[in-house]
Design an enzyme around this catalytic site. Structure first.
Site, PDB file in Angstrom:
ATOM      1  N   SER A   1       0.847  -1.190   0.000  1.00  0.00           N
ATOM      2  CA  SER A   1       0.000   0.000   0.000  1.00  0.00           C
ATOM      3  C   SER A   1       0.879   1.235   0.000  1.00  0.00           C
ATOM      4  CB  SER A   1      -0.894   0.010   1.249  1.00  0.00           C
ATOM      5  OG  SER A   1      -1.555   1.255   1.410  1.00  0.00           O
TER       6      SER A   1
ATOM      7  N   TYR B   1      -2.628  -0.625  10.287  1.00  0.00           N
ATOM      8  CA  TYR B   1      -2.492  -0.901   8.861  1.00  0.00           C
ATOM      9  C   TYR B   1      -1.127  -0.445   8.347  1.00  0.00           C
ATOM     10  CZ  TYR B   1      -3.842  -1.298   3.940  1.00  0.00           C
ATOM     11  OH  TYR B   1      -3.911  -1.653   2.616  1.00  0.00           O
TER      12      TYR B   1
END
Length: 253
Positions: A145, A158
């Site tokens: 990501s 995350y």
């Protein structure tokens, strides 16, 4: 005169894609199949996988399924040992529980880290062990990501998981290079998928995201599949330990 062009074809390669029942995983599987690969779609839901695989077969390509929960790392490894040789692994399965730091529970932390880091780590171990045993070169593609390169509010767990994926990828790339196994990441910005759909119903959140993307739009799965085909193919044969950041300019600021 014949001009030389790099090949993005995946003919005769066997590709295993986790989290492939829908969304980005399925889109990558379809792109690989259209590029000539024999794809194995992996997820927990048999019905979802069967529908997805049939869709690929109906288009005239090759697709099999592997019903497995990647978080059950020992079971997944046993199933991988029974597969024919794998040339490409896409670690796409992932999850997120966005919350402020002071609201994160042990369960939140364990859920995100178990899927995004632990499962990815041991899936890579299982597949590359087989690659080495079979003397097969190949490509490992970890779906990371943009949050593996920056920070953001409500994303502490995350971000921690994706920064871990980035570090693991670099170390694994160095260790596996002598075997001809390449390891890279793709780092998308926010992509419109079934997993993110409910987040974008929040108008304020959607606008905050849009304000951070210079190109002025959210990503769609088609923005990512080209990067995946590139990393799977011989067109990227000298690329390992690197990240393809597909973020509309988010991390450039």
């Amino acid at each position: 005169m014949t001009l030389h062009s790099p090949s993005f074809r995946l003919d005769d390669y066997r590709a295993l894609i986790t989290g492939a029942g829908r969304g980005l995983g399925l889109a990558i599987a379809e792109a690989f199949a259209a590029s000539g690969a024999k794809v194995i779609l992996c997820a927990r839901s048999q019905n979802e996988l069967e529908v997805a695989a049939q869709r690929i077969k109906d288009a005239g390509y090759c697709a099999d399924i592997l019903i497995s929960d990647v978080s059950d790392v020992e079971s997944f490894a046993r199933k991988v040992q029974k597969l024919d040789g794998i040339d490409i692994l896409v670690n796409n399965a992932g999850t997120n529980r966005p919350k402020p730091l002071n609201q994160i529970t042990f369960d939140d932390y364990d859920s995100v880290m178990n899927i995004n880091v632990r499962a990815l780590y041991f899936a890579t171990q299982a597949v590359t062990n087989q690659m080495i045993k079979d003397n097969r070169k190949g490509s490992i593609i970890n779906i990371s990501s943009q949050m593996g390169h920056v920070g953001a509010k409500n994303r502490t767990v995350y971000c921690a998981s994706k920064w871990a994926v980035e570090g693991f990828t670099k170390a694994a790339a160095v260790e596996l290079a002598p075997y001809g196994i390449r390891v890279n990441t793709i780092c998308p910005t926010f992509i419109e998928t079934p997993m993110t759909e409910h987040f974008f119903k929040n108008i304020q959140f959607r606008q905050e995201v849009m304000d951070k993307i210079p190109l002025g739009r959210l990503g769609v799965v088609d923005d990512i599949v080209g990067a995946a085909v590139f990393l799977a193919s011989n067109a990227s044969s000298l690329m390992t330990g690197s990240s393809l950041v597909v973020d509309g300019g988010w991390t450039a600021q």
